[in-house]
Design a protein around this motif. Structure first.
Motif, short mmCIF file in Angstrom:
data_model
loop_
_atom_site.label_atom_id
_atom_site.label_comp_id
_atom_site.label_asym_id
_atom_site.label_seq_id
_atom_site.Cartn_x
_atom_site.Cartn_y
_atom_site.Cartn_z
N VAL A 166 26.99 0.76 21.59
CA VAL A 166 27.93 0.19 20.63
C VAL A 166 29.33 0.80 20.73
O VAL A 166 30.34 0.11 20.58
N GLY A 167 29.40 2.08 21.03
CA GLY A 167 30.70 2.73 21.12
C GLY A 167 31.54 2.28 22.30
O GLY A 167 32.76 2.51 22.31
N SER A 168 30.92 1.62 23.29
CA SER A 168 31.68 1.19 24.48
C SER A 168 32.33 -0.17 24.29
O SER A 168 33.12 -0.61 25.14
N VAL A 169 32.01 -0.88 23.22
CA VAL A 169 32.61 -2.19 22.97
C VAL A 169 34.09 -1.99 22.65
O VAL A 169 34.43 -1.23 21.73
N ARG A 170 34.94 -2.68 23.37
CA ARG A 170 36.37 -2.38 23.28
C ARG A 170 37.02 -2.88 21.98
O ARG A 170 37.90 -2.22 21.43
N GLU B 180 34.78 -6.43 16.81
CA GLU B 180 33.44 -6.68 17.34
C GLU B 180 32.53 -5.47 17.12
O GLU B 180 31.36 -5.62 16.74
N ARG B 181 33.06 -4.27 17.34
CA ARG B 181 32.26 -3.06 17.09
C ARG B 181 31.82 -3.00 15.65
O ARG B 181 30.68 -2.64 15.34
N MET C 284 25.37 9.89 14.57
CA MET C 284 25.75 11.26 14.95
C MET C 284 26.38 11.29 16.34
O MET C 284 27.33 12.05 16.58
N ARG C 285 25.88 10.46 17.23
CA ARG C 285 26.43 10.42 18.59
C ARG C 285 27.83 9.81 18.62
O ARG C 285 28.72 10.29 19.32
N GLU C 286 28.03 8.75 17.85
CA GLU C 286 29.26 7.97 17.99
C GLU C 286 30.39 8.40 17.06
O GLU C 286 31.55 8.15 17.36
N ILE C 287 30.07 9.03 15.93
CA ILE C 287 31.13 9.30 14.95
C ILE C 287 32.19 10.23 15.51
O ILE C 287 33.36 10.15 15.14
N SER C 288 31.80 11.09 16.43
CA SER C 288 32.76 12.02 17.02
C SER C 288 33.67 11.35 18.04
O SER C 288 34.70 11.92 18.41
N HIS C 289 33.29 10.15 18.48
CA HIS C 289 34.07 9.46 19.52
C HIS C 289 34.75 8.20 19.00
O HIS C 289 35.66 7.70 19.66
N GLU C 290 34.31 7.70 17.86
CA GLU C 290 34.87 6.46 17.34
C GLU C 290 36.37 6.63 17.08
O GLU C 290 36.80 7.61 16.48
N ARG C 291 37.15 5.67 17.52
CA ARG C 291 38.61 5.79 17.47
C ARG C 291 39.25 4.94 16.37
O ARG C 291 40.47 4.96 16.20
N ASP C 292 38.45 4.19 15.65
CA ASP C 292 38.98 3.36 14.57
C ASP C 292 38.69 4.02 13.23
O ASP C 292 37.54 4.30 12.90
N GLU C 293 39.75 4.26 12.45
CA GLU C 293 39.60 5.01 11.20
C GLU C 293 38.69 4.31 10.20
O GLU C 293 37.86 4.95 9.55
#
Length: 858
Positions: free
Chosen positions: A564-568, A572-573, A599-608
């Motif tokens: 899910v984190g790779s969806v640009r 859509e994410r 837990m995996r994605e919250i550290s990398h998610e770029r949308d506030e």
């Protein structure tokens, strides 16, 4: 108050009528229909003296034309009523029963009737038509009205229904040194023996629930922007904190955009807004005098993007109401969605047009779809049009169906007919019903004419039909066609499918995708795979035009869980995160796996906004869905991830702040609580100075967990922050204290302390019902349900929903669910609207029990 009624009625010589349906409690539909046939050209000349602390005295002259048929009934449930004059003569014994006043037909003429009434009404911190707020910072008092949905008759005698609009002329006497605002422009001021007198210009035709005034030592700012004067009022002690230019310009920008979109000038004579302290709503759309919630508009710490977008959205919503709701008003509160749904939808269209970078439709999805789906998939859901026999029940109509589902189905309608027809239909509707009333059928007829297609069937499916569809994806192999199976979320909807126009997204590993428009009319719809490389996943609601829960097929669900984190595209994410969450709530995805993805994605998610959404769902997953053993094993790592995110200087402040807030909410290990405690001394968090709202959140968490320093921290913070807001926060924090006597004292105050502001109660309900304290609060669950009729009568429109949600979301056990079920089965006399409200809120408890039961051994 009831024991005084016979004394008052006897003193007036009234023979009380308590038998006739039109003279009963509230405003019945029967009374409303009768009066609309009788009365025309209503005007109120209203004078009020608010110089006393706890009561207002007033005089109103009511003028109207009469059809010549039947007695006329006025509504009034204020404190006292003096002699009544009809046409210059004192009324002979008639009837005021504490709710209504009957004017005999033999005293009326067909033209220019005049009724003069002296009356008294309450001023109080809560539960009154005039709210008094005391500012602890400087000792000043402020007053403002709250008349929604049928509380104008608690203020003054009137015809309190939305389809008897009236012109209002207001005169207000206040203490010296005060200022005042109202719907009309200020005509002049002078002094009297009692204080300062403010005279206001007669208003345009208004429904009674839109009549408003405020009085106090407000600070006033006025600017002329693009040729229009905009006024702002705020209490004096907070005037320096206000982003004055931004708020004035945002309101002005909204007015200008809506004038262009609707091809109709701003419909009222003046434009002013008030930042109202301890206001129980986000805003209220009174024409010429919009009230906004002060705490949401003045920030005590650096605001996040989510907060700023929320404030902007509230402004756009309330300004949109000036056309949808104020210029054209629903005929009856069964069509409440007609103003609220449209204001929310128009706010999103406006935000998208004025600031495309805001990604307004992503915000629209995050704020509306999850909330709408949660209620609409419950056993207590209702149609968008909600039948209403009495305005006393109108408070039950406020909620996610009106505020979240309605704008969501309007987006579907807009997509169905196209933007040119949609806009033309709205313009026609506003022109046809300006300064009058309309129904949802009038609206659909106008849009249908512009689109050259009938919309009756659409209205039956989306406005009159309760519930919602579930779109289940069946995709057995990469090169095989997709089958969409449509079914109702609940049996109460009936078996027939909904007609829906959607976009099916065929997503690629590269992050790109192909969207295919599809119209659904049957229970099963076959959708061919587009040419080219087979998709990595499918999502049957691209761009969020459809209204319905999408259940991912196993192949797509597995891909989304892993990638899910790779969806640009952030929009859509957001929707894919929502689809994963729906799988959790349907017990199809174990919560421990959802927690792992978060837990995996919250550290990398770029949308506030997405970080905030993920964090909120991680909190619910951890606290409510995981078994206690699993929670205890995961909590140290969750705390570590959230702390690291909050301290990551490379990430934007809003993202750090969301993770800090989540850490404060979830901290429960000795190390986590110790870290929280030390933050109060360090004075810094998420890269910014630690200020009162967050400091109070930390104190509340420490109190809830009985940390050794908790009580001393509460005392220290109360001394540090002695403002009115600080006192409110201290009250909220103490509600989290895990002691039986404390819970009992709070519960008693909630129901018995008339001086306790409703906003304080609402804010404290979540800490009171902390999930870690279920064993303490279970005994209050049945009394909380038992008091719903009292709450419906005595509290404001959103309170009942907040009360139910806080008490029911604060439990996870079969014992709590059994308490709710037992209450419902043991109270067959419970009004249908209250039963539905309980079922709506209990749906999350039922799902929580099912999720925990299914995953106890995993």
């Amino acid at each position: 108050m009831l024991f005084l009624l016979p004394v008052l009625t006897y003193a007036l010589g009234f023979a009380v009528d308590t038998v006739s349906p039109v003279m009963g409690k509230g405003i019945s539909r029967e009374l409303a229909v009768e009066r609309v046939a009788q009365i025309r050209r209503v005007r109120y000349d209203l004078s009020l003296d608010v110089t006393s602390r706890d009561s207002a005295t007033g005089h109103v002259t009511v003028r109207f034309d009469w059809s010549g048929h039947g007695d006329v009934v006025l509504d009034f449930r204020g404190r006292s009523l003096g002699p009544v004059g009809v046409g210059g003569r004192t009324l002979e014994p008639s009837g005021w029963n504490g709710d209504h006043l009957r004017i005999p037909a033999n005293r009326l003429t067909t033209r220019d009737n005049r009724i003069d009434l002296d009356f008294g009404s309450a001023i109080a911190p809560a539960g009154a038509s005039i709210i008094r707020f005391h500012d602890a910072t400087d000792g000043a008092d402020y007053l403002y009205t709250l008349l929604v949905p049928a509380d104008a008759n608690a203020l003054f005698p009137c015809f309190d229904q939305p389809d008897l609009k009236a012109r209002v002329t207001l005169t207000l006497v206040t203490p010296l040194g005060w200022t005042a605002l109202a719907n009309g422009a200020l005509l002049g001021t002078d002094s009297t023996a009692r204080g300062a007198r403010f005279r206001f210009v007669q208003s345009e035709p208004l429904s009674t629930y839109l009549i408003a005034f405020a009085a106090g030592p407000w600070s006033r700012v006025a600017r002329v922007i693009a040729g229009r004067q905009i006024e702002m009022y705020v209490r004096a002690s907070r005037a320096r904190e206000v982003e004055t230019d931004s708020l004035l310009e945002t309101n002005a920008r909204a007015v200008a955009w809506l004038e262009r979109y609707f091809a109709r000038p701003y419909p009222f004579g003046k434009f002013a807004f008030l930042l109202a302290p301890a206001f129980p709503f986000g805003g209220m759309e009174h024409p010429g005098a919009i009230f906004y919630n002060e705490e949401s508009f003045i920030y005590r710490e650096r605001p996040t993007l989510t907060q700023r977008l929320g404030r902007e959205g509230t402004i756009y919503h309330e300004v949109a109401h000036q056309w949808f709701g104020d210029l054209v008003t629903m005929r009856w509160f069964d069509d409440l969605w007609l103003k609220e749904g449209f204001a929310t939808y128009m706010a999103a269209k406006m935000q998208d047009a004025l600031d495309p970078s805001s990604r307004a439709w992503k915000t629209f999805y995050l704020r509306n779809k999850p909330a709408a789906y949660a209620v609409d998939a419950s056993e207590g859901t209702t149609p968008v049009w909600q039948q209403l026999t009495n305005l006393d029940q109108a408070k039950s109509n406020y909620g996610a169906i009106v505020y979240n589902k309605a704008p969501s189905v309007l987006k579907q309608l807009n997509y169905l007919v196209g933007e040119p027809a949609f806009r033309a239909g709205l313009r026609s509707y506003l022109s046809a019903h300006a300064y009058a009333n309309a129904t949802w059928r009038d609206l659909l007829a106008a849009i249908g004419r512009a689109a050259h297609r009938p919309l009756d069937a659409w209205g039956r499916e989306y406005i009159l039909r309760p519930g919602m569809p579930v779109f289940e994806q069946r995709w057995p192999a990469p090169d095989s066609a997709l089958t969409l199976v449509q079914r109702p979320a609940r049996s109460l909807s009936g078996p027939a499918p909904w007609t829906a126009r959607i976009q099916v997204l065929f997503g690629r590993d590269s992050g790109e995708g192909v969207r295919v428009p599809v119209t659904l009319r049957a229970g099963k719809t076959r959708v061919p795979i587009p040419p080219g490389k087979p998709p990595a996943y499918i999502f049957a609601n691209g761009e969020d035009y459809g209204y319905g829960i999408v259940t991912l097929d196993p192949r797509s669900a597995a891909w989304v869980e892993d990638h899910v984190g790779s969806v640009r595209d952030d929009f859509e994410r957001a929707m894919l995160w929502g689809a994963l969450w729906d799988l959790v709530r349907q017990s199809r995805l174990p919560p421990v796996r959802y927690a792992a993805v978060a837990m995996r994605e919250i550290s990398h998610e770029r949308d506030e906004q997405l970080v905030s959404s993920i964090a909120t769902r991680l909190i619910r997953t951890t606290d409510a869905y995981l078994s206690p053993a699993t929670r205890d094993s995961l909590l140290p790592e969750i705390e570590r991830i959230l702390v690291a995110g909050a301290q990551d200087a490379a990430r934007p402040y809003g993202i750090r702040k969301s993770q800090l807030d989540a850490f404060i909410a979830l901290a429960g290990t000795p190390d986590g609580l110790t870290r929280l405690d030390r933050m109060l001394d360090s004075g810094m968090a998420a890269g910014d100075p630690l200020r009162p709202p967050t400091r109070w959140s930390i104190v509340t968490s420490l109190i809830a967990h009985e940390f050794p320093t908790a009580e001393s921290r509460l005392d220290q913070e109360a001394r540090r922050d002695s403002t009115t807001e600080g006192r409110r926060r201290a009250f909220v924090a103490a509600a989290a204290r895990p002691a039986a006597d404390n819970k009992a004292a709070y519960f008693s105050r909630y129901l018995g302390d008339g001086a306790l502001n409703e906003d304080w109660v609402t804010a404290s309900l979540r800490p009171f019902n902390a999930l870690s304290q279920e064993s303490l609060t279970l005994r209050f669950l049945e009394p909380a349900l038992d008091t719903l009729p009292w709450i419906q009568r005595n509290r404001r429109i959103f309170f009942l929903g907040s009360w139910l949600q806080a008490f029911l979301d604060g439990h996870t056990t079969p014992e709590a669910l059994a308490t709710v079920d037992s209450f419902l089965s043991g109270h067959p006399e419970l009004p249908r609207d209250l039963r539905q409200k309980i079922l709506q809120s209990a749906d999350e408890l039922k799902r929580t029990v099912a999720i925990r039961g299914r995953n106890q051994e995993r």
